[in-house]
Design a protein around this motif. Structure first.
Motif, PDB file in Angstrom:
ATOM      1  N   GLN A 172      -4.547   5.387   5.307  1.00 46.04           N
ATOM      2  CA  GLN A 172      -3.985   4.027   4.437  1.00 46.04           C
ATOM      3  C   GLN A 172      -5.165   2.969   4.218  1.00 46.04           C
ATOM      4  O   GLN A 172      -5.881   2.894   5.159  1.00 46.04           O
ATOM      5  N   SER A 174      -4.584  -0.038   4.527  1.00 44.52           N
ATOM      6  CA  SER A 174      -4.236  -1.108   5.535  1.00 44.52           C
ATOM      7  C   SER A 174      -5.138  -1.573   6.538  1.00 44.52           C
ATOM      8  O   SER A 174      -5.231  -2.494   7.188  1.00 44.52           O
ATOM      9  N   GLN A 177      -6.790  -4.617   6.061  1.00 42.73           N
ATOM     10  CA  GLN A 177      -6.413  -6.040   6.756  1.00 42.73           C
ATOM     11  C   GLN A 177      -6.927  -6.365   7.983  1.00 42.73           C
ATOM     12  O   GLN A 177      -7.328  -7.591   8.270  1.00 42.73           O
ATOM     13  N   ARG A 198      -5.085  12.283   3.387  1.00 40.66           N
ATOM     14  CA  ARG A 198      -3.853  13.130   4.133  1.00 40.66           C
ATOM     15  C   ARG A 198      -3.726  14.571   4.044  1.00 40.66           C
ATOM     16  O   ARG A 198      -3.961  15.040   2.595  1.00 40.66           O
ATOM     17  N   GLN A 212      -5.386   3.992  -3.109  1.00 41.83           N
ATOM     18  CA  GLN A 212      -4.428   3.032  -2.701  1.00 41.83           C
ATOM     19  C   GLN A 212      -5.109   1.602  -3.249  1.00 41.83           C
ATOM     20  O   GLN A 212      -6.323   1.439  -3.156  1.00 41.83           O
ATOM     21  N   PHE A 252       8.295  -0.469   7.867  1.00 45.11           N
ATOM     22  CA  PHE A 252       6.922  -0.163   8.067  1.00 45.11           C
ATOM     23  C   PHE A 252       6.574  -0.824   9.418  1.00 45.11           C
ATOM     24  O   PHE A 252       6.989  -1.947   9.525  1.00 45.11           O
ATOM     25  N   PHE A 254       3.695  -2.391  10.483  1.00 44.04           N
ATOM     26  CA  PHE A 254       2.976  -3.510  10.366  1.00 44.04           C
ATOM     27  C   PHE A 254       3.588  -4.671   9.576  1.00 44.04           C
ATOM     28  O   PHE A 254       2.962  -5.630   9.426  1.00 44.04           O
ATOM     29  N   THR A 255       4.907  -4.407   9.135  1.00 42.50           N
ATOM     30  CA  THR A 255       5.533  -5.564   8.414  1.00 42.50           C
ATOM     31  C   THR A 255       6.926  -5.781   9.033  1.00 42.50           C
ATOM     32  O   THR A 255       7.496  -4.780   9.367  1.00 42.50           O
ATOM     33  N   GLY A 293       4.936  -0.371  -1.377  1.00 39.82           N
ATOM     34  CA  GLY A 293       5.611  -0.900  -0.156  1.00 39.82           C
ATOM     35  C   GLY A 293       5.231  -2.199   0.459  1.00 39.82           C
ATOM     36  O   GLY A 293       3.939  -2.501  -0.003  1.00 39.82           O
ATOM     37  N   ALA A 294       5.874  -2.967   0.918  1.00 39.47           N
ATOM     38  CA  ALA A 294       5.326  -4.192   1.392  1.00 39.47           C
ATOM     39  C   ALA A 294       6.219  -5.081   2.338  1.00 39.47           C
ATOM     40  O   ALA A 294       7.072  -4.377   2.972  1.00 39.47           O
ATOM     41  N   GLY A 295       5.871  -6.329   2.774  1.00 31.08           N
ATOM     42  CA  GLY A 295       6.743  -7.094   3.836  1.00 31.08           C
ATOM     43  C   GLY A 295       6.006  -7.999   4.428  1.00 31.08           C
ATOM     44  O   GLY A 295       4.778  -8.375   3.852  1.00 31.08           O
ATOM     45  N   PHE A 317       0.994  -5.732   1.177  1.00 32.16           N
ATOM     46  CA  PHE A 317       1.544  -4.821   0.309  1.00 32.16           C
ATOM     47  C   PHE A 317       0.609  -3.709   0.102  1.00 32.16           C
ATOM     48  O   PHE A 317      -0.643  -3.891   0.216  1.00 32.16           O
ATOM     49  N   GLY A 318       1.227  -2.199  -0.318  1.00 33.33           N
ATOM     50  CA  GLY A 318       0.162  -1.274  -0.629  1.00 33.33           C
ATOM     51  C   GLY A 318       0.723  -0.363  -1.621  1.00 33.33           C
ATOM     52  O   GLY A 318       1.983  -0.187  -1.634  1.00 33.33           O
TER      53      GLY A 318
HETATM   54  N1  DAH Z   1      -0.046   1.729   4.371  1.00 33.37           N
HETATM   55  C1  DAH Z   1       1.274   2.077   3.423  1.00 33.37           C
HETATM   56  C2  DAH Z   1       1.255   3.265   3.097  1.00 33.37           C
HETATM   57  O1  DAH Z   1       0.155   3.976   3.152  1.00 33.37           O
HETATM   58  C3  DAH Z   1       1.543   1.224   2.294  1.00 33.37           C
HETATM   59  C4  DAH Z   1       2.016  -0.240   2.682  1.00 33.37           C
HETATM   60  C5  DAH Z   1       3.392  -0.637   2.866  1.00 33.37           C
HETATM   61  C6  DAH Z   1       1.066  -1.367   3.011  1.00 33.37           C
HETATM   62  C7  DAH Z   1       3.614  -1.916   3.222  1.00 33.37           C
HETATM   63  C8  DAH Z   1       1.521  -2.401   3.340  1.00 33.37           C
HETATM   64  C9  DAH Z   1       2.762  -2.859   3.544  1.00 33.37           C
HETATM   65  O2  DAH Z   1       0.329  -3.439   3.250  1.00 33.37           O
HETATM   66  O3  DAH Z   1       3.072  -4.231   3.918  1.00 33.37           O
HETATM   67  O4  DAH Z   1       2.151   3.976   2.817  1.00 33.37           O
END
Ligand code: DAH
Length: 348
Positions: A172, A174, A177, A198, A212, A252, A254-255, A293-295, A317-318
């Motif tokens: 990912q 992420s 971040q 993956r 991504q 998730f 991380f959120t 996805g986000a949060g 978000f991603g």
């Molecule tokens: N990293 C997640 C994935 O690969 C996607 C994602 C979801 C990124 C929520 C984010 C987040 O920054 O807040 O499925």
């Protein structure tokens, strides 16, 4: 006689213009500058001219001689050059030209550029991160401890099993971040496009490598409504002004809170799910399409990078780039992006 000399020059220029070979140029040189050539002929005629006019005439002839000589030299240079370059004496301007195939950006690059441009206008700048990562950046720092079940959801290629902080191919974006927050203090508004890996079996919807775009913002007073506004503004620009958006609660690590974000189907356009649009090849009658996805960034994540969680909050978000491209352009097989069939690529 003056008139005649001028005509002589005119005649020379015309003849010179029609010459295309070095041989013909040699003949022309003799015709004008040779011992029995036209100019020599006029020098002889000087004797017949009134003595008072001789100096003037002589001067005119000398100028003409120089002009002719320099034109001949110039033409000779050009003809030699043409011969050297083309191997023949003069280019055949009637031949069809050679066309060169012009390259273009791959559709995924175009989509990434478009996403980045939209976020740039919302105040986000781009950051990069490594594709070979450690468990720390891919999991631990993102609040996914080793024994956490989410380890399995983010199915990952490991490169080195011996080390304590194992190397892996990031699953990912992420990870970026953490890398950015470790290095810089808020306020931050960052997006980060890139490849992720993956170990999934390849089919129309899965690929062991895909792209991504990660995004996040951290500052004092960042709220969930900022996330909603940002994502809605983005989706309207990317998919069209008329789309609707909905946020579904999700999980998730991380959120917190976390959401999955849907837009109304761009093909059968916000119609209620009915049997009529069950045939819709994009949403299959659901009327909604999941896009990301986000949060709100989990306080544990902010603490890990040393941020004061009483002062700073953030959203993240991603999204999957292939998915965005497939939805926007109605592409039904992810493998098309990587097969590099020009009949597919040239459509974009
Ligand atoms: N990293 C997640 C994935 O690969 C996607 C994602 C979801 C990124 C929520 C984010 C987040 O920054 O807040 O499925």
């Amino acid at each position: 006689v003056e008139e005649e000399i001028r005509n002589l020059e005119q005649g020379f220029r015309e003849e010179l213009g029609s010459i295309s070979t070095l041989e013909a140029l040699g003949v022309l040189r003799i015709k004008y500058l040779g011992r029995k050539g036209k100019i020599a002929e006029y020098f002889q005629k000087l004797a017949l001219v009134e003595p008072g006019q001789r100096p003037g005439m002589g001067k005119l002839l000398n100028i003409l001689k120089e002009t002719v000589a320099s034109h001949l030299a110039e033409k000779e240079k050009n003809l030699s050059l043409t011969k050297a370059v083309s191997g023949t004496e003069a280019p055949d301007v009637s031949l069809p030209g050679i066309s060169y195939a012009v390259g273009g950006k791959h559709i995924l690059t175009q989509v990434i550029d478009e996403i980045a441009a939209i976020f740039y206008h919302l105040g986000f700048i781009s950051a990069d991160g490594p594709e070979v990562e450690t468990e720390y950046y891919n999991f631990t720092a993102l609040n996914i401890p080793a024994e956490h079940p989410a380890h399995d959801t983010f199915n990952t290629f490991y490169l080195d099993f011996r080390n304590k902080d194992r190397y892996l191919l990031r699953s990912q974006t992420s990870t970026v971040q953490i890398r950015v927050m470790e290095k810089y203090k808020p306020p931050l508004r960052i997006i980060s496009p890139g490849k992720v890996y993956r170990p999934d079996a390849t089919d129309a919807a899965h690929s062991f490598m895909f792209h991504q775009v990660e995004g996040f913002a951290v500052d004092e007073g960042v709220r969930f409504s900022d996330l909603k506004g940002t994502l809605f503004a983005f989706a309207q620009k990317f998919f069209g002004q008329d789309i609707k958006m909905r946020f579904r609660p999700h999980y998730f690590p991380f959120t917190e809170p976390s959401v999955e974000v849907d837009i109304s189907c761009i093909i059968c356009a916000n119609r209620k799910p009915t049997t009529a649009n069950r045939e819709c090849s994009v949403c299959h009658g659901k009327g909604w399409l999941e896009i990301l996805g986000a949060g709100m960034i989990h306080p544990n994540v902010l603490r890990t990078v040393g941020y004061d969680t009483r002062r700073y909050t953030g959203f993240a978000f991603g999204m999957g780039v292939e998915r965005m491209a497939m939805l926007k352009y109605g592409i039904d097989d992810i493998r098309l992006f990587f097969e590099n069939d020009l009949r597919f690529l040239n459509q974009f």
